[in-house]
Design an enzyme around this catalytic site. Structure first.
Site, PDB file in Angstrom:
ATOM      1  N   GLU A 103       0.793  -1.224   0.000  1.00  0.00           N
ATOM      2  CA  GLU A 103       0.000   0.000   0.000  1.00  0.00           C
ATOM      3  C   GLU A 103       0.830   1.280   0.000  1.00  0.00           C
ATOM      4  O   GLU A 103       0.426   2.280  -0.585  1.00  0.00           O
ATOM      5  CB  GLU A 103      -0.938   0.012   1.229  1.00  0.00           C
ATOM      6  CG  GLU A 103      -2.065  -0.990   1.171  1.00  0.00           C
ATOM      7  CD  GLU A 103      -3.201  -0.519   0.273  1.00  0.00           C
ATOM      8  OE1 GLU A 103      -3.061   0.529  -0.367  1.00  0.00           O
ATOM      9  OE2 GLU A 103      -4.223  -1.226   0.204  1.00  0.00           O
ATOM     10  N   SER A 364     -29.801 -29.130  51.565  1.00  0.00           N
ATOM     11  CA  SER A 364     -28.961 -29.588  52.680  1.00  0.00           C
ATOM     12  C   SER A 364     -27.546 -29.019  52.659  1.00  0.00           C
ATOM     13  O   SER A 364     -26.705 -29.452  53.450  1.00  0.00           O
ATOM     14  CB  SER A 364     -28.872 -31.123  52.648  1.00  0.00           C
ATOM     15  OG  SER A 364     -30.133 -31.711  52.831  1.00  0.00           O
TER      16      SER A 364
END
Length: 709
Positions: A103, A364
């Site tokens: 680029e 429990s």
């Protein structure tokens, strides 16, 4: 010299020279005017440019990460885009080299505009008859375009882009400009930035990319919609290969490597973004809505493994069942995994509900703390004997889960067998208020009915509590009774303070040692995990909470809507998940600690006399030698057995208190035979009144008179 010019002086300027001077002056004036106009235009453009962005304040997707920075769950930006925060040090260096080579080869030298590239692009445009052959934009100019979101195909747009790029170069260094590109570059649809693109197309972070993957990510931003590999695979392949060919031509890539990269298949669909710890991630974003990256204490590997476990087990139990799991480090309190449901999008089981924080009945699971308090108060030792027989506390008459009584048992066996009656007897001795207070010391938040004081029902699940709070309670037991504040990173921890212990170290170890002897489910090994199960009333909640020497894990299973699911219990539903969770801890597994100094390791007969048998402080309230009572049928009641209609149904007689074996009588005549069972049946010969009696082993008895119909 003859002719008209014969008399002209040699120094007299010729007419064409004057024209040249005039033309030159005019061009100079025009140039100055154009320069002034261009300068004014540039000034106008500059004044209208948006401020140079700061990456730390740019809107990006919130990224929730684990303890090591691994992505757990990202969220879209307010405008619906996936734009994850990223910097060049999080990206494969090979990709960066390929990007710059393709680029903007002069990226490191120019000041935002590469004039040679601009002239090349302009000449190619003219020679091609107005067709764009190549672009002259630098990476900085592309960043300017992305920041403004405006087209640059016309002269005005290109000029504005150039001015903006120059301004960016003045305000930012090259690294910051590159970071902006990596964050904003479009990759098709609502995907922005290389990190979101790498996750969407390859399912991985961009730190390690193949050559083919890097080339595709270089090519996509040029035509993000036309080259989307999930929609236009041929265009995507052509774009990728074009990048590879050019890099070879530039000498930036070996031809053999490019050829191999062209053979690599393209992604054909967008992948889902990570969705781990979904509920916890949402809480983190709500707590810190402006944060870009939100680190949690979660271990991504363990979170993923336990989420899969929860989903798989829930499917086996029932489609309407959800499963929640919390795993935490005992020493630090850091939550390593938090699974709120069997699947966020599981509609039948209300997967959107976070069951780690839901208030439910614990069944429990509070019994270990009850016995721990008795040990701490000097009322009992694990080998102390206690009576498991029907005992009334006013109108409250607890019974065991299976309906049977075991007679005289040790505290150790009462807890490993999860007997209800001994637990309530002990709770009555230590006090329900003390139990609730110790739960709060463990950073739990037990919920009682409004305007009610703690009662004995708390010991068997008559209180509301969350899975996360239960894990906190068990973490304290595993930590020698020292409170452990669980935290996940969503909110700051409060300043440390000296906290009162939940239990003393010896009592906490006694409890842990007993829980290590609880028989494991079929998929577990004994002695490696100290754990307890629980089942709430009506089979609405199944629990299993356990720990080893390093990690505490809690499991809940049930229906989020609170509906019962007959047959679902802690031992069959939650315990197998708990032991599988420990199997997936990997290197975090550790042995249970040894006995601390002061622990009394002795059998019942070796204990000091006061500890050999548990004695309630109020011997008149719960006396070991209380006389037997006929619990059913009650005195003076009428019992409908269908006798008037000719049915022959037996009458069941139940006894509480007393010392077995028992002898049962009907109208003075014994029936059955003396046995240790606390119930027996008698077959009447017709309707009418009957006198029922029972006599225990010590000759004490009780009598009732009932009417049979």
């Amino acid at each position: 010299m003859t002719g008209p010019d014969a008399h002209r002086d040699a120094t007299t300027p010729r007419p064409w020279a004057r024209y040249l001077v005039l033309a030159g002056f005019s061009l100079f004036v025009l140039f100055c005017a154009a320069t002034v106009q261009l300068t004014a235009t540039i000034a106008t453009i500059s004044s209208a440019l948006p401020p140079t962005p700061d990456l730390t304040s740019m809107p990006v997707s919130a990224a929730v990460t684990d303890r090591d920075g691994n992505l757990l769950r990202p969220f879209t930006t307010p405008d619906g885009n996936w734009r994850l925060p990223v910097s060049r040090d999080q990206v494969d260096p090979r990709f960066l080299d390929m990007l710059v080579a393709y680029e903007d080869r002069s990226f490191a030298e120019h000041d935002g505009i590469a004039w040679s590239s601009m002239l090349r692009a302009a000449s190619q445009y003219v020679l091609a008859g107005g067709q764009v052959v190549s672009g002259g934009s630098t990476l900085t100019m592309q960043v300017a375009r992305l920041l403004e979101g405006q087209p640059t195909r016309n002269a005005w747009g290109k000029l504005r882009q150039m001015v903006h790029a120059s301004a960016l170069e003045q305000d930012l260094d090259k690294d910051a400009i590159l970071d902006l590109y990596l964050t904003l570059a479009p990759y098709g649809g609502n995907i922005e930035g290389i990190r979101a693109a790498s996750l969407a197309y390859f399912g991985k972070e961009p730190a390690r990319l193949t050559t083919a993957q890097a080339a595709l990510l270089v090519a996509l931003p040029q035509s993000p919609e036309a080259r989307r590999p999930d929609r236009h695979p041929e265009a995507a392949r052509a774009g990728r290969d074009k990048v590879l060919d050019r890099l070879v031509a530039l000498g930036a890539l070996p031809a053999e490597e490019a050829l191999a990269a062209k053979l690599e298949p393209l992604p054909t669909m967008r992948r889902d973004f990570p969705m781990l710890a979904a509920h916890l991630a949402e809480q983190a974003v709500r707590a810190r809505p402006d944060a870009r990256t939100l680190p949690l204490t979660i271990d991504r590997r363990l979170q993923d493994a336990l989420e899969q476990l929860a989903a798989a087990r829930a499917r086996l139990i029932d489609p309407r069942v959800s499963v929640a799991i919390v795993a935490a480090d005992i020493e630090s309190g850091e939550i390593l995994a938090s699974i709120g449901s069997a699947g966020l999008f599981a509609t039948q089981s209300d997967g959107y509900v976070d069951m780690t924080t839901a208030i439910r009945s614990p069944g429990s699971t509070l019994k270990p703390l009850i016995y721990g308090l008795a040990f701490e108060l000097g009322l009992a030792h694990p080998q102390s004997l206690i009576e498991d027989r029907p005992t009334a506390f006013g109108a409250y008459v607890p019974v065991n889960f299976d309906g049977f009584s075991r007679g005289t048992v040790s505290i150790h066996d009462a807890l490993t067998l999860s007997l209800n009656i001994p637990a309530v007897v002990v709770l009555d001795a230590v006090g329900p208020a003390r139990l609730v207070s110790r739960l709060r010391r463990a950073h739990a938040d037990p919920r009682l009915p409004v305007d009610t004081a703690p009662s004995l029902a708390v010991g068997l699940g008559g209180v509301g509590i969350s899975l996360r709070d239960l894990v906190s309670v068990y973490a304290a037991i595993a930590h020698g009774g020292v409170p452990v504040r669980l935290h996940d990173g969503t909110t700051p921890l409060p300043a440390p303070a000296i906290a009162a212990p939940v239990l003393d170290p010896v009592s906490a170890w006694y409890v842990a040692d007993i829980l290590a002897d609880v028989p494991p489910p079929l998929n577990g090994s004994p002695g490696r995990v100290a754990y307890k199960t629980g089942t709430s009333y009506g089979y609405r909640d199944a629990w299993a909470i356990g720990f080893d020497g390093k990690t505490v894990v809690g499991v809940w299973a049930g229906r989020p809507d609170g509906a019962p699911l007959p047959g679902l219990s802690g031992i069959t539903g939650a315990a197998p998940i708990l032991f599988e969770a420990f199997d997936r801890l990997g290197s975090r597994r550790a042995a249970l600690p040894r006995a601390p100094q002061g622990a009394l390791l002795a059998s019942t007969t070796e204990l000091p006399a006061p500890l050999r048998r548990f004695r309630h402080p109020d011997s008149g309230l719960v006396a070991r030698d209380a006389a037997p009572e006929i619990a059913f049928p009650g005195d003076g009641v009428a019992v409908d057995l269908g006798l008037a209609a000719g049915d022959i149904s037996p009458l069941m007689v139940k006894v509480r208190n007393g010392v077995p074996p028992f002898t049962y009588f009907a109208n003075g005549a014994p029936f059955g035979r003396p046995n240790f069972a606390r119930q027996d049946s008698w077959q009447p010969d017709g309707p009418g009144y009957v006198t029922l009696s029972v006599v225990d082993a010590e000759g004490r008895g009780d009598t009732v008179r009932v009417l049979l119909n």
